[in-house]
Design a protein around this motif. Structure first.
Motif, PDB file in Angstrom:
ATOM      1  N   ILE A  48       0.850  -1.196   0.000  1.00 53.69           N
ATOM      2  CA  ILE A  48       0.000   0.000   0.000  1.00 53.69           C
ATOM      3  C   ILE A  48       0.875   1.231   0.000  1.00 53.69           C
ATOM      4  O   ILE A  48       1.714   1.400   0.898  1.00 53.69           O
ATOM      5  CB  ILE A  48      -0.942   0.020   1.222  1.00 53.69           C
ATOM      6  N   ASP A  49       0.700   2.082  -0.990  1.00 52.54           N
ATOM      7  CA  ASP A  49       1.446   3.332  -1.081  1.00 52.54           C
ATOM      8  C   ASP A  49       0.527   4.469  -0.631  1.00 52.54           C
ATOM      9  O   ASP A  49      -0.347   4.897  -1.385  1.00 52.54           O
ATOM     10  CB  ASP A  49       1.909   3.572  -2.516  1.00 52.54           C
ATOM     11  N   PRO A  50       0.693   4.979   0.602  1.00 48.05           N
ATOM     12  CA  PRO A  50      -0.209   6.020   1.104  1.00 48.05           C
ATOM     13  C   PRO A  50      -0.229   7.271   0.242  1.00 48.05           C
ATOM     14  O   PRO A  50      -1.222   8.013   0.252  1.00 48.05           O
ATOM     15  CB  PRO A  50       0.346   6.322   2.499  1.00 48.05           C
ATOM     16  N   ALA A  51       0.850   7.510  -0.508  1.00 44.25           N
ATOM     17  CA  ALA A  51       0.898   8.705  -1.355  1.00 44.25           C
ATOM     18  C   ALA A  51      -0.063   8.596  -2.533  1.00 44.25           C
ATOM     19  O   ALA A  51      -0.460   9.615  -3.105  1.00 44.25           O
ATOM     20  CB  ALA A  51       2.322   8.932  -1.856  1.00 44.25           C
ATOM     21  N   LYS A  52      -0.451   7.378  -2.895  1.00 38.48           N
ATOM     22  CA  LYS A  52      -1.321   7.176  -4.049  1.00 38.48           C
ATOM     23  C   LYS A  52      -2.671   6.547  -3.684  1.00 38.48           C
ATOM     24  O   LYS A  52      -3.649   6.709  -4.412  1.00 38.48           O
ATOM     25  CB  LYS A  52      -0.625   6.282  -5.076  1.00 38.48           C
ATOM     26  N   ALA A  53      -2.699   5.808  -2.581  1.00 35.62           N
ATOM     27  CA  ALA A  53      -3.919   5.089  -2.216  1.00 35.62           C
ATOM     28  C   ALA A  53      -4.993   6.032  -1.701  1.00 35.62           C
ATOM     29  O   ALA A  53      -4.702   7.064  -1.100  1.00 35.62           O
ATOM     30  CB  ALA A  53      -3.595   4.038  -1.155  1.00 35.62           C
ATOM     31  N   ARG A  54      -6.238   5.639  -1.885  1.00 38.44           N
ATOM     32  CA  ARG A  54      -7.371   6.446  -1.429  1.00 38.44           C
ATOM     33  C   ARG A  54      -7.932   5.946  -0.095  1.00 38.44           C
ATOM     34  O   ARG A  54      -8.949   6.452   0.374  1.00 38.44           O
ATOM     35  CB  ARG A  54      -8.481   6.433  -2.486  1.00 38.44           C
ATOM     36  N   GLY A  55      -7.267   4.951   0.492  1.00 41.31           N
ATOM     37  CA  GLY A  55      -7.739   4.401   1.748  1.00 41.31           C
ATOM     38  C   GLY A  55      -6.614   4.273   2.749  1.00 41.31           C
ATOM     39  O   GLY A  55      -5.550   4.869   2.587  1.00 41.31           O
ATOM     40  N   HIS A  56      -6.851   3.471   3.786  1.00 37.91           N
ATOM     41  CA  HIS A  56      -5.896   3.351   4.879  1.00 37.91           C
ATOM     42  C   HIS A  56      -5.902   1.944   5.442  1.00 37.91           C
ATOM     43  O   HIS A  56      -6.856   1.191   5.271  1.00 37.91           O
ATOM     44  CB  HIS A  56      -6.228   4.344   5.991  1.00 37.91           C
ATOM     45  N   VAL A  57      -4.825   1.611   6.143  1.00 38.19           N
ATOM     46  CA  VAL A  57      -4.719   0.335   6.834  1.00 38.19           C
ATOM     47  C   VAL A  57      -5.269   0.495   8.253  1.00 38.19           C
ATOM     48  O   VAL A  57      -4.947   1.452   8.952  1.00 38.19           O
ATOM     49  CB  VAL A  57      -3.263  -0.157   6.880  1.00 38.19           C
ATOM     50  N   GLU A  58      -6.115  -0.436   8.654  1.00 40.16           N
ATOM     51  CA  GLU A  58      -6.713  -0.429   9.980  1.00 40.16           C
ATOM     52  C   GLU A  58      -6.676  -1.847  10.536  1.00 40.16           C
ATOM     53  O   GLU A  58      -6.300  -2.787   9.842  1.00 40.16           O
ATOM     54  CB  GLU A  58      -8.175   0.047   9.908  1.00 40.16           C
ATOM     55  N   SER A  59      -7.109  -2.007  11.782  1.00 40.49           N
ATOM     56  CA  SER A  59      -7.299  -3.344  12.346  1.00 40.49           C
ATOM     57  C   SER A  59      -8.762  -3.488  12.749  1.00 40.49           C
ATOM     58  O   SER A  59      -9.435  -2.512  13.076  1.00 40.49           O
ATOM     59  CB  SER A  59      -6.390  -3.568  13.557  1.00 40.49           C
ATOM     60  N   THR A  60      -9.240  -4.736  12.722  1.00 39.83           N
ATOM     61  CA  THR A  60     -10.630  -5.003  13.081  1.00 39.83           C
ATOM     62  C   THR A  60     -10.723  -6.368  13.721  1.00 39.83           C
ATOM     63  O   THR A  60      -9.943  -7.271  13.412  1.00 39.83           O
ATOM     64  CB  THR A  60     -11.552  -4.946  11.853  1.00 39.83           C
ATOM     65  N   TYR A  61     -11.698  -6.533  14.631  1.00 37.52           N
ATOM     66  CA  TYR A  61     -11.874  -7.806  15.319  1.00 37.52           C
ATOM     67  C   TYR A  61     -13.257  -8.392  15.100  1.00 37.52           C
ATOM     68  O   TYR A  61     -13.570  -9.456  15.639  1.00 37.52           O
ATOM     69  CB  TYR A  61     -11.627  -7.653  16.822  1.00 37.52           C
ATOM     70  N   GLY A  62     -14.126  -7.756  14.361  1.00 37.58           N
ATOM     71  CA  GLY A  62     -15.461  -8.285  14.143  1.00 37.58           C
ATOM     72  C   GLY A  62     -16.460  -7.716  15.131  1.00 37.58           C
ATOM     73  O   GLY A  62     -16.212  -6.698  15.776  1.00 37.58           O
ATOM     74  N   PRO A  63     -17.618  -8.363  15.311  1.00 36.87           N
ATOM     75  CA  PRO A  63     -18.673  -7.819  16.172  1.00 36.87           C
ATOM     76  C   PRO A  63     -18.251  -7.658  17.631  1.00 36.87           C
ATOM     77  O   PRO A  63     -18.606  -6.690  18.284  1.00 36.87           O
ATOM     78  CB  PRO A  63     -19.800  -8.858  16.034  1.00 36.87           C
ATOM     79  N   ASP A  64     -17.537  -8.640  18.197  1.00 38.55           N
ATOM     80  CA  ASP A  64     -17.070  -8.581  19.581  1.00 38.55           C
ATOM     81  C   ASP A  64     -15.617  -9.015  19.639  1.00 38.55           C
ATOM     82  O   ASP A  64     -15.134  -9.771  18.780  1.00 38.55           O
ATOM     83  CB  ASP A  64     -17.906  -9.494  20.492  1.00 38.55           C
ATOM     84  N   LEU A  65     -14.917  -8.576  20.690  1.00 39.05           N
ATOM     85  CA  LEU A  65     -13.498  -8.877  20.834  1.00 39.05           C
ATOM     86  C   LEU A  65     -13.251 -10.323  21.230  1.00 39.05           C
ATOM     87  O   LEU A  65     -12.276 -10.938  20.790  1.00 39.05           O
ATOM     88  CB  LEU A  65     -12.885  -7.946  21.886  1.00 39.05           C
ATOM     89  N   ALA A  66     -14.098 -10.896  22.075  1.00 38.44           N
ATOM     90  CA  ALA A  66     -13.836 -12.219  22.650  1.00 38.44           C
ATOM     91  C   ALA A  66     -13.933 -13.370  21.648  1.00 38.44           C
ATOM     92  O   ALA A  66     -13.137 -14.308  21.727  1.00 38.44           O
ATOM     93  CB  ALA A  66     -14.763 -12.469  23.840  1.00 38.44           C
TER      94      ALA A  66
END
Length: 422
Positions: free
Chosen positions: A92-110
């Protein structure tokens, strides 16, 4: 798996069948070539290596690398210098990409979710598995991260303090990336009396002292226990002996249970659970007045990490690259042997790289920790961490599998690193 750029090089039907998974993905080739120049430092020098790079979106590319052409003998997967190796690299090249890297765990953490589902449910373009998580160690709460977990500025899991933990923190607003060990401290303080109670964990089931395991009234236990804060993101809080106090958004007591834990929190509530002699301390500090909570995350330099919306963090085990140098420590045992691997890192020009290395298969043997660091260096990463691997190693594009996980089916995991278009 990675489809070969020249199928005639892959003489084995078994290997070609494994590669057909990735061939079915609806990507648009940018280039395909025999990688005779910048090759992976894996196995014998004469191994054939092919690469195919496909543009998924502006500033987002997927490169598939296959090194070696013959399937490995099943009894030589851990030792063969002939491979093969299959590597998927998302850049992913942030200088060209229109989005971002994130983290996700779904509906609940457990609970746990498959990486493909996390990508699909998030509306993400692509993603890989991320943190180490409790998995079989705590089957009631298998998705609980074993270490740092930051999701959109919310610290939901604290670092372990283990020197092996190597964390990855991404600011999706600035695309800045921080790697290394982090540390955490937390406590609650009664605003009226000034009494304090240190917190051992965030969103982690408290341990009941073994000598008090059958004691419902944990306030009578004289052994050290745990004091833990739970957020509604965890899901229903853990059940068992001990004390639980539910607080509103001001830190004032909503309800208290002195001899049993386990409840469902509203969106604006938190709870404190305590076992062992911390149980009596929790009841005492919440007897009157409201609580003020402090939670401080610091980086390797001891500087406080600003927890703000758009900040995400996951945990790994062992730093691979730091400042352009290989820093993986020596080691032995199953963890350091050849396994499927997931890597996250950055290049000198600020690109973010997420890579999976398939393993434990005749069609891709996996990498040792040393080999994993060598691959990270060959991919041009100046900083990189080793994320959860083994049966967890998964890459997904548009909610479909891109690699071939080592198990009989895709494993559900605790969280994922995803690329989401704005």
């Amino acid at each position: 798996m990675i489809p070969p750029s020249r199928r005639t090089r892959f003489r084995s039907p078994a290997l070609a069948a494994g590669l057909a998974i990735a061939a079915a993905l609806p990507f648009y080739p940018v280039s395909s070539a025999d990688a005779s120049g910048d090759r992976l430092p894996l196995g014998d020098a004469d191994l054939a290596e092919t690469r195919e790079t496909q543009q998924l979106a502006d500033g987002v590319e997927l490169t598939r690398i296959v090194r070696g052409t013959e399937p490995a003998p099943p009894d030589q997967i851990n030792t063969t210098p002939r491979g093969p190796w299959v590597v998927n690299v998302l850049t992913i090249d942030p200088a060209k990409a229109r989005g971002h890297v994130e983290s996700t765990y779904g509906p609940d953490l457990a609970p746990v979710e498959k990486t493909t589902d996390l990508v699909r449910l998030s509306g993400a373009l692509a993603g890989v598995n991320a943190s180490f998580f409790t998995f079989n160690a705590n089957p009631q709460y298998p998705g609980d991260p074993v270490g740092l977990g930051v999701y959109d500025g919310e610290l939901l899991s604290e670092p372990t303090g283990d020197r092996a933990e190597a964390d990855l923190i991404i600011d999706s607003r600035s695309d800045e990336v921080l790697m290394g060990r982090t540390a955490w401290s937390g406590q609650v303080r009664n605003r009226q009396t000034g009494a304090t109670l240190p917190l051992e964990h965030l969103n982690h089931p408290p341990v009941v002292p073994a000598t008090c395991a059958e004691l419902p009234d944990q306030t009578q236990c004289d052994q050290p226990g745990d004091a833990v804060l739970f957020n509604p993101e965890f899901g229903p809080t853990p059940t068992g002996h001990g004390v639980e106090v539910v607080l509103d958004q001001r830190g004032c007591v909503v309800r208290s249970s002195p001899d049993a834990r386990g409840t469902t929190l509203d969106a604006d509530q938190t709870s404190l659970q305590a076992t062992g002699h911390d149980a009596a301390a929790l009841l005492a500090i919440t007897e009157r007045g409201c609580l003020h909570r402090t939670s401080t995350l610091t980086d390797e330099s001891g500087d406080q990490v600003d927890l703000h919306p758009g900040l995400f963090g996951v945990n790994g085990r062992y730093r691979l690259m730091a400042g352009g140098e290989v820093v993986v420590p020596p080691g032995s045992g199953d963890f350091f042997a050849r396994n499927p691997r997931t890597i996250a890192g950055t290049t000198p020009d600020g690109k973010i790289v997420l890579a999976t290395l398939d393993g434990r298969q005749t069609t891709s043997v996996g990498t040792t920790m040393d080999e994993t660091a060598a691959v990270a260096e060959a991919l041009g990463l100046t900083d990189a961490v080793n994320l959860d691997g083994g049966g967890s190693t998964t890459m997904s594009v548009n909610g479909a599998l891109t690699n071939k996980p080592s198990g009989s089916e895709e494993r559900a995991v605790g969280d994922a690193l995803i690329y989401v278009e704005d």
